[in-house]
Scaffold this motif. Structure first.
Motif, PDB file in Angstrom:
ATOM      1  N   LEU A 173       0.851  -1.184   0.000  1.00 57.80           N
ATOM      2  CA  LEU A 173       0.000   0.000   0.000  1.00 57.80           C
ATOM      3  C   LEU A 173       0.885   1.231   0.000  1.00 57.80           C
ATOM      4  CD1 LEU A 173      -2.114  -1.875   2.408  1.00 57.80           C
ATOM      5  CD2 LEU A 173      -3.129  -0.849   0.389  1.00 57.80           C
ATOM      6  N   ILE A 175      -6.988   5.205  -2.694  1.00 57.22           N
ATOM      7  CA  ILE A 175      -5.829   4.440  -2.246  1.00 57.22           C
ATOM      8  C   ILE A 175      -4.975   4.031  -3.448  1.00 57.22           C
ATOM      9  CG2 ILE A 175      -7.005   2.201  -2.259  1.00 57.22           C
ATOM     10  CD1 ILE A 175      -5.572   1.674   0.458  1.00 57.22           C
ATOM     11  N   LEU A 213      -9.502  -8.160  -2.760  1.00 57.34           N
ATOM     12  CA  LEU A 213      -8.948  -7.096  -1.928  1.00 57.34           C
ATOM     13  C   LEU A 213     -10.054  -6.100  -1.613  1.00 57.34           C
ATOM     14  CD1 LEU A 213      -6.102  -6.389  -0.842  1.00 57.34           C
ATOM     15  CD2 LEU A 213      -5.846  -4.891  -2.813  1.00 57.34           C
ATOM     16  N   ARG A 214     -10.180  -5.720  -0.351  1.00 60.53           N
ATOM     17  CA  ARG A 214     -11.229  -4.773   0.038  1.00 60.53           C
ATOM     18  C   ARG A 214     -10.710  -3.765   1.053  1.00 60.53           C
ATOM     19  NH1 ARG A 214     -16.024  -8.064   1.821  1.00 60.53           N
ATOM     20  NH2 ARG A 214     -15.152  -9.640   0.504  1.00 60.53           N
ATOM     21  N   PHE A 215     -11.353  -2.602   1.045  1.00 58.86           N
ATOM     22  CA  PHE A 215     -11.017  -1.501   1.942  1.00 58.86           C
ATOM     23  C   PHE A 215     -12.161  -1.346   2.929  1.00 58.86           C
ATOM     24  CE2 PHE A 215     -11.413   3.055   2.943  1.00 58.86           C
ATOM     25  CZ  PHE A 215     -10.158   3.303   3.476  1.00 58.86           C
ATOM     26  N   LEU A 224     -12.156  -3.588  -3.669  1.00 58.57           N
ATOM     27  CA  LEU A 224     -11.155  -3.085  -4.607  1.00 58.57           C
ATOM     28  C   LEU A 224     -11.028  -4.016  -5.797  1.00 58.57           C
ATOM     29  CD1 LEU A 224      -8.405  -2.046  -2.034  1.00 58.57           C
ATOM     30  CD2 LEU A 224     -10.149  -0.609  -3.074  1.00 58.57           C
ATOM     31  N   SER A 243      -8.661   2.435   9.433  1.00 59.68           N
ATOM     32  CA  SER A 243      -8.702   1.938   8.054  1.00 59.68           C
ATOM     33  C   SER A 243      -8.031   0.581   7.986  1.00 59.68           C
ATOM     34  CB  SER A 243      -7.969   2.899   7.118  1.00 59.68           C
ATOM     35  OG  SER A 243      -8.586   4.167   7.135  1.00 59.68           O
ATOM     36  N   ARG A 244      -8.605  -0.298   7.177  1.00 61.71           N
ATOM     37  CA  ARG A 244      -8.061  -1.647   7.015  1.00 61.71           C
ATOM     38  C   ARG A 244      -8.189  -2.067   5.560  1.00 61.71           C
ATOM     39  NH1 ARG A 244     -10.064  -6.136  11.100  1.00 61.71           N
ATOM     40  NH2 ARG A 244      -8.458  -5.119  12.335  1.00 61.71           N
ATOM     41  N   VAL A 245      -7.173  -2.772   5.060  1.00 57.50           N
ATOM     42  CA  VAL A 245      -7.223  -3.395   3.741  1.00 57.50           C
ATOM     43  C   VAL A 245      -6.942  -4.876   3.964  1.00 57.50           C
ATOM     44  CG1 VAL A 245      -6.182  -3.531   1.444  1.00 57.50           C
ATOM     45  CG2 VAL A 245      -6.473  -1.302   2.539  1.00 57.50           C
ATOM     46  N   ASP A 250      -7.822  -9.164   2.248  1.00 58.35           N
ATOM     47  CA  ASP A 250      -8.216  -9.924   1.058  1.00 58.35           C
ATOM     48  C   ASP A 250      -9.122 -11.091   1.440  1.00 58.35           C
ATOM     49  OD1 ASP A 250      -6.537 -11.966   1.994  1.00 58.35           O
ATOM     50  OD2 ASP A 250      -4.904 -11.444   0.645  1.00 58.35           O
TER      51      ASP A 250
END
Length: 189
Positions: A65, A100, A112-114, A132, A166-168, A170
């Motif tokens: 990131l 992002i 992948l998700r935010f 994402l 905030s978190r990313v 999968d």
């Protein structure tokens, strides 16, 4: 003796599950590139996904990131957070005031998700969950811009200090980013 309310930030940051969706079997870039080698059009499509480029040269799956940014028509320029800083430096952003940018290396990342929770005085006022997508490895950055949101109208309703987590992550539940930061809304930026 007074009871403290449970901090349910972890629950807030749990992604929604789609009923019936099952994560597929993970395959390496090399395995996918080797499939259907006689189909020229399929091979071109795979190349467009980055299956065979330098960024997929081996090693474990990796999402890097790069930046998180806040964009608004009332801002003279975007507010950008450099996510390549050390965890100590990122932790300092919790006390300071969306899109992002990221790269994917070595293997395909699926789903992948935010996820983001915004709180004001400890109460969740907004939750964002944005898919994402799935990405193949490539050297160029991917950029995802989220749908714009409007803060509540009226000076009393919108001005104040907000904390954000905030978190990313999968589909494999691997968390690539998890940090807290903050911002202050006022009449003028």
């Amino acid at each position: 003796m007074s009871a403290h309310p449970k901090d349910n930030t972890e629950d807030d940051l749990a992604p929604t599950e789609t009923q019936g969706y099952k994560v597929g079997q993970s395959k390496t870039v090399a395995e996918l590139a080797a499939l259907d080698q006689e189909d020229e059009s399929l091979q071109r499509w795979k190349a467009s996904l980055g299956l065979g480029g330098k960024a997929g040269a081996g090693g474990s799956k990796k999402v890097i990131l790069k930046t998180l940014f806040l964009s608004s028509p009332t801002l003279s320029k975007d507010i950008t957070i450099d996510l390549t800083q050390s965890p100590t430096e990122l932790a300092k952003l919790k006390k300071e005031p969306l899109g992002i940018t990221f790269t994917v290396e070595n293997e395909i990342v699926s789903g992948l998700r935010f996820l983001q929770v915004v709180k004001r005085t400890g109460i969740a006022v907004d939750k964002t969950e944005a898919m994402l997508g799935s990405y193949g490895p490539q050297e160029a950055h991917y950029t995802k811009v989220f749908a714009s949101e409007e803060s509540p109208s009226g000076m009393l309703a919108r001005s104040g200090t907000y904390s954000v987590r905030s978190r990313v992550m999968d589909d494999d539940k691997h968390i690539w980013l998890d940090f807290e930061w903050g911002f202050k809304l006022g009449k003028e930026w």
